[in-house]
Design an enzyme around this catalytic site. Structure first.
Site, PDB file in Angstrom:
ATOM      1  N   TRP A 177       0.855  -1.190   0.000  1.00 44.60           N
ATOM      2  CA  TRP A 177       0.000   0.000   0.000  1.00 44.60           C
ATOM      3  C   TRP A 177       0.883   1.229   0.000  1.00 44.60           C
ATOM      4  O   TRP A 177       1.897   1.283   0.709  1.00 44.60           O
ATOM      5  CB  TRP A 177      -0.919   0.048   1.225  1.00 44.60           C
ATOM      6  CG  TRP A 177      -1.718   1.321   1.275  1.00 44.60           C
ATOM      7  CD1 TRP A 177      -2.856   1.597   0.580  1.00 44.60           C
ATOM      8  CD2 TRP A 177      -1.402   2.515   2.018  1.00 44.60           C
ATOM      9  NE1 TRP A 177      -3.282   2.889   0.842  1.00 44.60           N
ATOM     10  CE2 TRP A 177      -2.404   3.472   1.715  1.00 44.60           C
ATOM     11  CE3 TRP A 177      -0.375   2.870   2.893  1.00 44.60           C
ATOM     12  CZ2 TRP A 177      -2.408   4.747   2.274  1.00 44.60           C
ATOM     13  CZ3 TRP A 177      -0.364   4.143   3.448  1.00 44.60           C
ATOM     14  CH2 TRP A 177      -1.380   5.070   3.140  1.00 44.60           C
ATOM     15  N   GLU A 218      -3.125  -2.896  -2.472  1.00 51.28           N
ATOM     16  CA  GLU A 218      -4.239  -2.347  -1.685  1.00 51.28           C
ATOM     17  C   GLU A 218      -4.571  -0.921  -2.120  1.00 51.28           C
ATOM     18  O   GLU A 218      -3.706  -0.050  -2.123  1.00 51.28           O
ATOM     19  CB  GLU A 218      -3.870  -2.373  -0.199  1.00 51.28           C
ATOM     20  CG  GLU A 218      -4.893  -1.744   0.712  1.00 51.28           C
ATOM     21  CD  GLU A 218      -4.432  -1.707   2.162  1.00 51.28           C
ATOM     22  OE1 GLU A 218      -5.212  -1.228   3.012  1.00 51.28           O
ATOM     23  OE2 GLU A 218      -3.296  -2.128   2.440  1.00 51.28           O
ATOM     24  N   LYS A 220      -7.005   2.743  -2.029  1.00 51.04           N
ATOM     25  CA  LYS A 220      -7.617   3.648  -1.064  1.00 51.04           C
ATOM     26  C   LYS A 220      -8.303   4.768  -1.834  1.00 51.04           C
ATOM     27  O   LYS A 220      -7.791   5.214  -2.872  1.00 51.04           O
ATOM     28  CB  LYS A 220      -6.578   4.217  -0.105  1.00 51.04           C
ATOM     29  CG  LYS A 220      -7.171   4.993   1.075  1.00 51.04           C
ATOM     30  CD  LYS A 220      -6.108   5.294   2.113  1.00 51.04           C
ATOM     31  CE  LYS A 220      -6.700   5.971   3.343  1.00 51.04           C
ATOM     32  NZ  LYS A 220      -5.713   6.176   4.416  1.00 51.04           N
ATOM     33  N   ASP A 251      -9.634  -3.240   1.566  1.00 54.38           N
ATOM     34  CA  ASP A 251      -9.685  -2.715   2.927  1.00 54.38           C
ATOM     35  C   ASP A 251     -11.057  -2.090   3.121  1.00 54.38           C
ATOM     36  O   ASP A 251     -11.453  -1.198   2.365  1.00 54.38           O
ATOM     37  CB  ASP A 251      -8.582  -1.676   3.139  1.00 54.38           C
ATOM     38  CG  ASP A 251      -8.491  -1.186   4.576  1.00 54.38           C
ATOM     39  OD1 ASP A 251      -9.524  -0.714   5.108  1.00 54.38           O
ATOM     40  OD2 ASP A 251      -7.405  -1.254   5.163  1.00 54.38           O
ATOM     41  N   HIS A 254     -11.346   1.697   2.987  1.00 51.47           N
ATOM     42  CA  HIS A 254     -10.682   2.434   1.916  1.00 51.47           C
ATOM     43  C   HIS A 254     -11.573   2.747   0.728  1.00 51.47           C
ATOM     44  O   HIS A 254     -11.074   2.976  -0.374  1.00 51.47           O
ATOM     45  CB  HIS A 254      -9.445   1.648   1.440  1.00 51.47           C
ATOM     46  CG  HIS A 254      -8.291   1.755   2.371  1.00 51.47           C
ATOM     47  ND1 HIS A 254      -7.006   1.354   2.037  1.00 51.47           N
ATOM     48  CD2 HIS A 254      -8.206   2.222   3.642  1.00 51.47           C
ATOM     49  CE1 HIS A 254      -6.196   1.565   3.064  1.00 51.47           C
ATOM     50  NE2 HIS A 254      -6.902   2.093   4.046  1.00 51.47           N
ATOM     51  N   HIS A 278      -8.363  -6.387   4.498  1.00 49.94           N
ATOM     52  CA  HIS A 278      -8.062  -5.699   5.746  1.00 49.94           C
ATOM     53  C   HIS A 278      -9.413  -5.230   6.283  1.00 49.94           C
ATOM     54  O   HIS A 278     -10.092  -4.428   5.633  1.00 49.94           O
ATOM     55  CB  HIS A 278      -7.140  -4.501   5.531  1.00 49.94           C
ATOM     56  CG  HIS A 278      -5.692  -4.859   5.514  1.00 49.94           C
ATOM     57  ND1 HIS A 278      -4.697  -3.931   5.336  1.00 49.94           N
ATOM     58  CD2 HIS A 278      -5.062  -6.055   5.668  1.00 49.94           C
ATOM     59  CE1 HIS A 278      -3.516  -4.528   5.378  1.00 49.94           C
ATOM     60  NE2 HIS A 278      -3.717  -5.820   5.569  1.00 49.94           N
ATOM     61  N   ASP A 286     -11.891   6.738   6.438  1.00 48.37           N
ATOM     62  CA  ASP A 286     -10.998   5.654   6.859  1.00 48.37           C
ATOM     63  C   ASP A 286     -10.391   5.979   8.218  1.00 48.37           C
ATOM     64  O   ASP A 286      -9.199   6.260   8.346  1.00 48.37           O
ATOM     65  CB  ASP A 286      -9.897   5.458   5.813  1.00 48.37           C
ATOM     66  CG  ASP A 286      -8.941   4.338   6.186  1.00 48.37           C
ATOM     67  OD1 ASP A 286      -9.391   3.380   6.826  1.00 48.37           O
ATOM     68  OD2 ASP A 286      -7.747   4.439   5.850  1.00 48.37           O
ATOM     69  N   ASP A 288     -10.391   3.952  10.898  1.00 49.18           N
ATOM     70  CA  ASP A 288      -9.788   2.777  11.544  1.00 49.18           C
ATOM     71  C   ASP A 288     -10.264   2.575  12.976  1.00 49.18           C
ATOM     72  O   ASP A 288      -9.459   2.369  13.886  1.00 49.18           O
ATOM     73  CB  ASP A 288      -8.258   2.882  11.504  1.00 49.18           C
ATOM     74  CG  ASP A 288      -7.733   2.859  10.074  1.00 49.18           C
ATOM     75  OD1 ASP A 288      -7.865   1.811   9.427  1.00 49.18           O
ATOM     76  OD2 ASP A 288      -7.204   3.883   9.614  1.00 49.18           O
ATOM     77  N   ASP A 318      -7.242  -4.302  10.521  1.00 53.54           N
ATOM     78  CA  ASP A 318      -6.485  -3.058  10.370  1.00 53.54           C
ATOM     79  C   ASP A 318      -7.250  -1.908  11.002  1.00 53.54           C
ATOM     80  O   ASP A 318      -8.113  -1.296  10.385  1.00 53.54           O
ATOM     81  CB  ASP A 318      -6.237  -2.764   8.885  1.00 53.54           C
ATOM     82  CG  ASP A 318      -5.351  -1.549   8.673  1.00 53.54           C
ATOM     83  OD1 ASP A 318      -4.847  -0.994   9.673  1.00 53.54           O
ATOM     84  OD2 ASP A 318      -5.159  -1.153   7.514  1.00 53.54           O
TER      85      ASP A 318
END
Length: 411
Positions: A177, A218, A220, A251, A254, A278, A286, A288, A318
């Site tokens: 990423w 990955e 985003k 993800d 993302h 993820h 994003d 998290d 993640d």
């Protein structure tokens, strides 16, 4: 398990005991970076590259010894097969080397740690929070020296990942990423993507041991400071992955907030033999957040089960939240991942699919609502008992004691 519980599920053609046995096909890769807010062991300063961890709860791990002690505490409360997911900034050799010089020798302690606990390891090259991230760009930079630096880093990361897979006897994932993007609308969208493609081609040109490892890319949608344009978009990486026989990593944080990431899983698996995830919990972006057992997480787990993809998917977590007990955050999110998959395994998908394929949408809706009340919690408790971990919230008392006796003493 109580006969009444078995009988309830049996009415829908489900055997919870079989579901518990099927959990052996799930391995969750638990990310180490929740335990120190993605600081790593380089002590290189603040996070950059669109990444931000918020909160200042006490007890953050500061080195390999503290981080692995925290991991041990967390793992003792989590059922199922597990791997540990590392970033390059968690090198644990005798001394920290420049990222372009990283090799297996910087991670021998991690391999020893994993071997002693029967764990696998996954790996991520770290292309953020570093002076060689110039104007927010790495592999797509117009500066050849910048691109060459990061190409070397990722090439060496392939060697580290292969080492993990070979030494531990479990296939390891090297996930790539990059934070590359622009704050304002670009004058040239294609140029940076062409340079990224060339960089990835050079990284993969020498090949790697596919028996020991896989590579994923990955995407985003945007990040802080790169709100207008992300070089590594989903469309770019989806095409690159399929053309070059690497994995497309999804993800769940993302994508645009209105996108359903679970809906992408079946499409990817039609064209790719394997998948990487993820799993995070975005709140408007994003951000998290720690995984909750919400509808989004459950839909991801449902798709893995419905597509018979538990053996085909690298399931990694993640998230990083520094506002609460970081060990507890690992336990909460990880247990929710396992719980969601177990619930999916106890869902009568054959009945639901039959209703859909025979156009009986009324029955399908009825079933979807009625199965909400199935005693999934009893199956989860039985699974935890068999795995030798707490079946309820009693694990928190032990983590709270660990916080009082260990975390609170870190300055």
């Amino acid at each position: 398990m109580k006969p009444s519980v078995l009988a309830t599920f049996r009415r829908y053609g489900i055997d919870p005991r079989k579901a518990i046995r099927a959990m052996k096909d799930l391995t969750v890769s638990i990310h180490c970076w929740q335990l120190d807010d993605v600081s790593g062991f380089e002590n290189s300063g603040d996070l950059t590259g669109g990444i931000q961890s918020t909160g200042d709860h006490f007890g953050k791990a500061r080195n390999f010894e503290e981080l692995t002690a925290d991991l041990d505490e967390a793992l003792s409360h989590i059922p199922g097969k597990k791997k540990i997911n590392l970033h390059a900034i968690y090198q644990a050799g005798d001394h920290v080397v420049d990222r372009s010089e990283i090799g297996p020798e910087q991670f021998t302690r991690w391999v020893e740690y994993a071997k002693a606990r029967g764990l696998g390891l996954d790996y991520n090259p770290t292309l953020f929070s570093h002076p060689m991230v110039k104007e927010g760009l790495t592999l797509s930079s117009p500066d050849k020296d910048v691109r060459d630096y990061w190409i070397k880093h990722v090439k060496n990361s392939l060697k580290v990942t292969e080492y993990f897979g070979r030494e531990l006897g479990q296939k390891a994932l090297c996930n790539i990423w990059i934070p590359d993007g622009l704050k304002e609308v670009p004058a040239d969208r294609k140029g940076p993507r062409a340079r990224l493609k060339e960089s990835l081609d050079e990284i993969l040109a020498d090949g790697y041991n596919r028996a020991a490892m896989d590579v994923s890319v990955e995407s985003k949608v945007f990040g802080i400071g790169v709100e207008s344009y992300t070089v590594g978009s989903h469309e770019f990486y989806m095409g690159y992955a399929l053309k070059n026989n690497v994995l497309c990593l999804l993800d769940t944080g993302h994508f645009h907030p209105t996108e359903n990431v679970a809906d992408k899983i079946s499409s990817v698996l039609l064209y790719s033999p394997r998948l990487a995830l993820h799993v995070s919990r975005p709140v408007r972006w994003d951000s998290d957040h720690v995984l909750k057992l919400d509808d989004n997480l459950q839909e991801v787990a449902d798709e893995l089960v419905k597509n018979d993809a538990l053996k085909k998917t690298y399931v990694g977590l993640d998230y990083f939240d520094g506002s609460l007990n970081r060990v507890a955050a690992i336990v909460i999110g990880s247990r929710n991942m396992y719980k969601a998959v177990l619930k999916a395994l106890c869902t009568p998908w054959a009945l639901l699919k039959e209703a859909q394929d025979t156009y009986d949408h009324t029955k399908q809706l009825m079933l979807q609502e009625e199965i909400r009340d199935l005693p999934y919690t009893e199956v989860w408790k039985e699974y935890c008992r068999q795995q030798g971990v707490e079946e309820d919230a009693s694990w928190y008392e032990k983590v709270a004691a660990y916080e009082a006796n260990v975390l609170s003493k870190r300055n």
